[in-house]
Design a protein around this motif. Structure first.
Motif, PDB file in Angstrom:
ATOM      1  N   ALA A 177       0.822  -1.207   0.000  1.00 23.14           N
ATOM      2  CA  ALA A 177       0.000   0.000   0.000  1.00 23.14           C
ATOM      3  C   ALA A 177       0.859   1.260   0.000  1.00 23.14           C
ATOM      4  CB  ALA A 177      -0.930   0.009   1.205  1.00 23.14           C
ATOM      5  N   SER A 178       2.046   1.170   0.595  1.00 26.17           N
ATOM      6  CA  SER A 178       3.004   2.273   0.604  1.00 26.17           C
ATOM      7  C   SER A 178       4.396   1.669   0.740  1.00 26.17           C
ATOM      8  CB  SER A 178       2.734   3.247   1.755  1.00 26.17           C
ATOM      9  OG  SER A 178       2.850   2.584   3.002  1.00 26.17           O
ATOM     10  N   GLY A 179       5.411   2.445   0.425  1.00 26.13           N
ATOM     11  CA  GLY A 179       6.772   1.959   0.563  1.00 26.13           C
ATOM     12  C   GLY A 179       7.165   0.909  -0.449  1.00 26.13           C
ATOM     13  N   GLN A 180       6.427   0.818  -1.555  1.00 26.14           N
ATOM     14  CA  GLN A 180       6.735  -0.176  -2.581  1.00 26.14           C
ATOM     15  C   GLN A 180       8.062   0.145  -3.246  1.00 26.14           C
ATOM     16  OE1 GLN A 180       4.806  -2.985  -4.059  1.00 26.14           O
ATOM     17  NE2 GLN A 180       6.861  -3.254  -4.865  1.00 26.14           N
ATOM     18  N   GLY A 181       8.942  -0.858  -3.316  1.00 24.88           N
ATOM     19  CA  GLY A 181      10.208  -0.707  -4.022  1.00 24.88           C
ATOM     20  C   GLY A 181      10.194  -1.502  -5.304  1.00 24.88           C
ATOM     21  N   PHE A 182      11.223  -2.351  -5.494  1.00 25.39           N
ATOM     22  CA  PHE A 182      11.321  -3.184  -6.691  1.00 25.39           C
ATOM     23  C   PHE A 182      10.874  -4.607  -6.364  1.00 25.39           C
ATOM     24  CE2 PHE A 182      13.739   0.370  -8.035  1.00 25.39           C
ATOM     25  CZ  PHE A 182      13.810   0.332  -9.415  1.00 25.39           C
ATOM     26  N   SER A 183      10.220  -5.251  -7.322  1.00 20.45           N
ATOM     27  CA  SER A 183       9.676  -6.594  -7.108  1.00 20.45           C
ATOM     28  C   SER A 183       9.658  -7.364  -8.413  1.00 20.45           C
ATOM     29  CB  SER A 183       8.230  -6.529  -6.597  1.00 20.45           C
ATOM     30  OG  SER A 183       8.087  -5.687  -5.488  1.00 20.45           O
ATOM     31  N   GLN A 184       9.644  -8.668  -8.277  1.00 18.56           N
ATOM     32  CA  GLN A 184       9.272  -9.495  -9.423  1.00 18.56           C
ATOM     33  C   GLN A 184       7.773  -9.312  -9.633  1.00 18.56           C
ATOM     34  OE1 GLN A 184      10.992 -13.545  -9.838  1.00 18.56           O
ATOM     35  NE2 GLN A 184       8.863 -14.216  -9.966  1.00 18.56           N
ATOM     36  N   THR A 185       7.337  -9.250 -10.877  1.00 14.39           N
ATOM     37  CA  THR A 185       5.960  -8.924 -11.204  1.00 14.39           C
ATOM     38  C   THR A 185       4.996 -10.051 -10.857  1.00 14.39           C
ATOM     39  OG1 THR A 185       6.831  -7.674 -13.092  1.00 14.39           O
ATOM     40  CG2 THR A 185       4.463  -8.082 -13.053  1.00 14.39           C
ATOM     41  N   MET A 186       3.910  -9.706 -10.168  1.00 11.63           N
ATOM     42  CA  MET A 186       2.761 -10.606 -10.057  1.00 11.63           C
ATOM     43  C   MET A 186       1.992 -10.516 -11.379  1.00 11.63           C
ATOM     44  SD  MET A 186       2.934 -11.955  -7.029  1.00 11.63           S
ATOM     45  CE  MET A 186       1.295 -12.675  -6.837  1.00 11.63           C
ATOM     46  N   VAL A 187       1.407 -11.638 -11.802  1.00 10.48           N
ATOM     47  CA  VAL A 187       0.811 -11.669 -13.131  1.00 10.48           C
ATOM     48  C   VAL A 187      -0.617 -12.215 -13.101  1.00 10.48           C
ATOM     49  CG1 VAL A 187       2.961 -11.807 -14.433  1.00 10.48           C
ATOM     50  CG2 VAL A 187       1.941 -13.905 -13.533  1.00 10.48           C
ATOM     51  N   SER A 188      -1.410 -11.741 -14.052  1.00  4.24           N
ATOM     52  CA  SER A 188      -2.774 -12.248 -14.241  1.00  4.24           C
ATOM     53  C   SER A 188      -2.692 -13.506 -15.093  1.00  4.24           C
ATOM     54  CB  SER A 188      -3.642 -11.190 -14.923  1.00  4.24           C
ATOM     55  OG  SER A 188      -3.742 -10.034 -14.132  1.00  4.24           O
ATOM     56  N   GLN A 189      -2.352 -14.593 -14.454  1.00  3.82           N
ATOM     57  CA  GLN A 189      -2.186 -15.871 -15.145  1.00  3.82           C
ATOM     58  C   GLN A 189      -2.779 -17.001 -14.300  1.00  3.82           C
ATOM     59  OE1 GLN A 189       1.881 -16.671 -16.295  1.00  3.82           O
ATOM     60  NE2 GLN A 189       2.065 -14.801 -17.511  1.00  3.82           N
ATOM     61  N   HIS A 190      -2.994 -18.119 -14.974  1.00  2.00           N
ATOM     62  CA  HIS A 190      -3.384 -19.356 -14.289  1.00  2.00           C
ATOM     63  C   HIS A 190      -2.567 -20.493 -14.880  1.00  2.00           C
ATOM     64  CE1 HIS A 190      -5.706 -22.317 -12.176  1.00  2.00           C
ATOM     65  NE2 HIS A 190      -6.070 -22.905 -13.306  1.00  2.00           N
ATOM     66  N   ARG A 191      -1.720 -21.074 -14.044  1.00  2.00           N
ATOM     67  CA  ARG A 191      -0.848 -22.176 -14.463  1.00  2.00           C
ATOM     68  C   ARG A 191      -0.054 -21.832 -15.715  1.00  2.00           C
ATOM     69  NH1 ARG A 191      -2.910 -26.396 -16.346  1.00  2.00           N
ATOM     70  NH2 ARG A 191      -1.121 -27.717 -15.846  1.00  2.00           N
ATOM     71  N   GLY A 192       0.484 -20.628 -15.754  1.00  2.00           N
ATOM     72  CA  GLY A 192       1.364 -20.248 -16.847  1.00  2.00           C
ATOM     73  C   GLY A 192       0.680 -19.732 -18.089  1.00  2.00           C
ATOM     74  N   GLY A 193      -0.649 -19.698 -18.109  1.00  2.00           N
ATOM     75  CA  GLY A 193      -1.385 -19.142 -19.241  1.00  2.00           C
ATOM     76  C   GLY A 193      -2.066 -17.850 -18.841  1.00  2.00           C
ATOM     77  N   ARG A 194      -2.352 -17.012 -19.813  1.00  2.00           N
ATOM     78  CA  ARG A 194      -3.041 -15.747 -19.537  1.00  2.00           C
ATOM     79  C   ARG A 194      -4.385 -16.008 -18.876  1.00  2.00           C
ATOM     80  NH1 ARG A 194      -3.077 -10.579 -21.642  1.00  2.00           N
ATOM     81  NH2 ARG A 194      -1.549 -11.107 -23.260  1.00  2.00           N
ATOM     82  N   ALA A 195      -4.731 -15.169 -17.907  1.00  2.00           N
ATOM     83  CA  ALA A 195      -6.057 -15.194 -17.291  1.00  2.00           C
ATOM     84  C   ALA A 195      -6.706 -13.837 -17.528  1.00  2.00           C
ATOM     85  CB  ALA A 195      -5.965 -15.503 -15.803  1.00  2.00           C
ATOM     86  N   SER A 196      -7.312 -13.668 -18.696  1.00  2.00           N
ATOM     87  CA  SER A 196      -8.023 -12.435 -19.013  1.00  2.00           C
ATOM     88  C   SER A 196      -9.345 -12.403 -18.261  1.00  2.00           C
ATOM     89  CB  SER A 196      -8.289 -12.350 -20.516  1.00  2.00           C
ATOM     90  OG  SER A 196      -9.272 -13.320 -20.881  1.00  2.00           O
ATOM     91  N   THR A 197     -10.053 -11.291 -18.346  1.00  2.00           N
ATOM     92  CA  THR A 197     -11.372 -11.258 -17.706  1.00  2.00           C
ATOM     93  C   THR A 197     -12.374 -12.137 -18.454  1.00  2.00           C
ATOM     94  OG1 THR A 197     -11.880  -9.203 -18.889  1.00  2.00           O
ATOM     95  CG2 THR A 197     -11.100  -9.006 -16.613  1.00  2.00           C
ATOM     96  N   ALA A 198     -12.105 -12.450 -19.719  1.00  2.00           N
ATOM     97  CA  ALA A 198     -12.938 -13.439 -20.410  1.00  2.00           C
ATOM     98  C   ALA A 198     -12.760 -14.812 -19.768  1.00  2.00           C
ATOM     99  CB  ALA A 198     -12.570 -13.487 -21.891  1.00  2.00           C
ATOM    100  N   ASP A 199     -11.504 -15.150 -19.438  1.00  2.00           N
ATOM    101  CA  ASP A 199     -11.226 -16.422 -18.767  1.00  2.00           C
ATOM    102  C   ASP A 199     -11.789 -16.442 -17.349  1.00  2.00           C
ATOM    103  OD1 ASP A 199      -9.618 -17.454 -20.916  1.00  2.00           O
ATOM    104  OD2 ASP A 199      -7.992 -16.151 -20.242  1.00  2.00           O
ATOM    105  N   ALA A 200     -11.537 -15.357 -16.626  1.00  2.00           N
ATOM    106  CA  ALA A 200     -11.799 -15.350 -15.193  1.00  2.00           C
ATOM    107  C   ALA A 200     -13.248 -15.046 -14.840  1.00  2.00           C
ATOM    108  CB  ALA A 200     -10.883 -14.328 -14.510  1.00  2.00           C
TER     109      ALA A 200
END
Length: 562
Positions: A177-200
């Motif tokens: 919420a605050s103090g965010q630095g550098f991170s590996q990206t969280m992703v909108s995926q499911h088991r390595g595939g895209r999870a669009s809002t059509a999927d989800a």
């Protein structure tokens, strides 16, 4: 077979917000929902393989927009891809799940009321996510959207984060919420595939009889009939009539939306809404549709012979976007340059691992530059995001990857400059005129901040840790070794910068009468019409717009269901 185009609610646009909204509304079996999408179903393999997203650019799943020439970017037009399929831009984007800072939403609350504060929206974020919240480490409510750690990131990404720490920047958990630095990206995926809002959202809802999804449905305009003076309306046709001013709450102040004219299979038909019409076409298409329907700046509408329903000068104004400028040094090997090798496709299809699971932008972080205070950035908040990709992302993603390389880019988070969306004509099939007015502020604050951000990128690239993955020379800028860091920054900003695909703010919400949309997302001056997408954001967040766009769809459904 003739499609039934009568429903309680019509949602225009099946993108990040629209798909979430329609699916949530249809959870109530007493309501009927009609979701209209101009694009076709999301069938192409590239829509579902994460690393393939740029192959969709300029194709049939893309609205294929370009800006007008930008004087401060060497007169270049900038390519603006936007999703034209189920899932909208969530089916085309880089799947980065970056909420933004609590302060961003608290700023919305100052403009649009407490319902849009961080505290109020956090439960919606948690309901969307299927991951632990990094702030308090408690499990969020189960929701339809898959948000995961990357399944198989390149080793370069971990090295980049070590280089970040060596350069003196903090490495933190993502989505603080605050103090965010550098991170590996969280992703909108499911088991390595895209999870669009059509999927989800849409696929889990497809068995509901009260939800109809119509693709290949290009909406031409909203239709209006007489005001009912109440919260409901009967079905009917109606045409655009005379309207009222911009004040009021958006309820009981003018004509009522009765439906939309929509082209399906080459025939224009009238879809009717018993309760409300909700526009969810995004920050480009929603203001365009409002103006085509007679809601917008009166003088501009008159230029195109469109009868004025509501004189709303700010419709199409206040356009904000994140401009990114990247540095691309050569790399020693093992980057996504090799993602199209047959072995990678086999690995993806059999294990859902390998390079094709990459969202490309595998790490990111936030920095506060030396010019932040002069720009009026509140204490402790960043003005630049730095993004990392284990591949040289060049040519706006429109050219094949040229070599083994890396990208470290700077993103201008809070532009002072403001652009606009305007009509090219009264023809709904004509593309709108897009002018983001990049780096156009008179004081030059935007250019100064982006330059400072690029120099921060140079600091990271110059570390001993980064030397482990880079090779001599540059993919971009050309002949980079002959330039100073300042010269590389200037050239990258003016010649190679492009959109990060985050347009927002063109139908802003607010408590003030000048805001086109009120805090409950109702369009001022008419009844029965709301907007739910990135266009309502008063200011673009310090993050990425997909997550808050989905949340806006969730909030809209909550408002409509009471």
């Amino acid at each position: 077979m003739r499609v039934d185009l009568d429903a309680d609610y019509i949602v225009v646009g099946a993108g990040s917000a629209g798909a979430a909204l329609a699916a949530r509304l249809s959870e109530d079996p007493s309501l009927s929902v009609l979701l209209l999408e101009a694009g076709e179903p999301d069938k192409a393999m590239e829509l579902h393989v994460p690393a393939a997203f740029s192959k969709l650019f300029r194709g049939s799943y893309d609205w294929n927009y370009d800006t007008v020439p930008q004087p401060n970017l060497e007169g270049r037009t900038i390519f603006w891809p936007r999703g034209k399929t189920l899932g909208g831009s969530s089916s085309l984007n880089a799947m980065m799940w970056v909420r933004g800072f609590a302060a961003d939403y608290d700023e919305w609350a100052q403009t649009a009321g407490d319902a849009w504060s961080w505290e109020s929206l956090l439960p919606f974020f948690r309901a969307v996510e299927r991951t632990q919240d990094p702030v308090d480490d408690t499990q969020g409510a189960d929701g339809p959207q898959s948000v995961e750690h990357q399944r198989d990131p390149r080793p370069h990404t971990a090295v980049f984060l070590r280089a970040v720490a060596e350069a003196g920047f903090p490495v933190t958990a993502p989505n603080l919420a605050s103090g965010q630095g550098f991170s590996q990206t969280m992703v909108s995926q499911h088991r390595g595939g895209r999870a669009s809002t059509a999927d989800a959202y849409l696929r889990p809802a497809r068995g509901r009889k009260n939800l109809r999804v119509v693709t290949g449905a290009h909406v031409r305009k909203v239709t209006f009939g007489p005001s009912t003076g109440s919260g409901t309306v009967g079905a009917g046709s109606g045409t655009v009539g005379a309207g009222s001013g911009t004040g009021g709450s958006g309820s009981g102040t003018g004509p009522r939306a009765t439906g939309v004219y929509v082209d399906i299979d080459g025939i224009t038909r009238h879809a009717t809404a018993r309760h409300e019409v909700i526009l969810a076409g995004g920050a480009i298409n929603t203001p365009q549709l409002l103006m085509l329907s007679g809601i917008g700046p009166a003088e501009h509408l008159a230029e195109h012979g469109i009868p004025v329903v509501v004189d709303a000068p700010e419709v199409g104004a206040n356009l904000q976007d994140h401009l990114v400028a990247g540095l691309a040094p050569n790399a020693k090997g093992g980057t996504l340059y090799g993602a199209e090798k047959p072995a990678q496709l086999v690995k993806y299809l059999t294990q859902r691992k390998g390079m094709l699971t990459s969202n490309v932008a595998e790490a990111y972080g936030f920095v506060r530059t030396s010019v932040a205070e002069g720009r009026g950035e509140p204490e402790g908040l960043p003005d630049i995001e730095i993004i990392f990709a284990p591949v040289p992302y060049v040519g706006e993603g429109l050219v094949p990857t040229p070599a083994e390389g890396l990208t470290v880019g700077a993103i201008l988070l809070r532009p002072v400059s403001r652009g606009s969306i305007r009509l090219a004509s009264a023809d709904p099939l004509d593309k709108p005129v897009i002018d983001p007015a990049y780096l156009s502020d008179e004081e030059g604050m935007d250019a100064a901040a982006l330059t400072a951000g690029l120099l921060a990128c140079e600091r990271i690239i110059a570390t001993a840790a980064f030397d482990e993955i880079r090779a001599p020379g540059w993919v971009q800028p050309d002949d980079g070794d002959s330039l100073t860091p300042e010269e590389r920054a200037e050239l990258s900003m003016r010649r190679y910068s492009h959109t990060l695909y985050h347009p927002a703010g063109t139908v802003r919400m607010g408590m003030d009468a000048a805001a086109p949309v009120d805090p409950e997302l109702r369009v001022r001056g008419v009844e029965g019409l709301r907007v739910a997408d990135a266009s309502v954001m008063p200011t673009v967040i310090r993050g990425h717009t997909n997550a808050p766009s989905i949340v806006i769809g969730e909030v809209a459904a909550s408002l409509l269901r009471g």
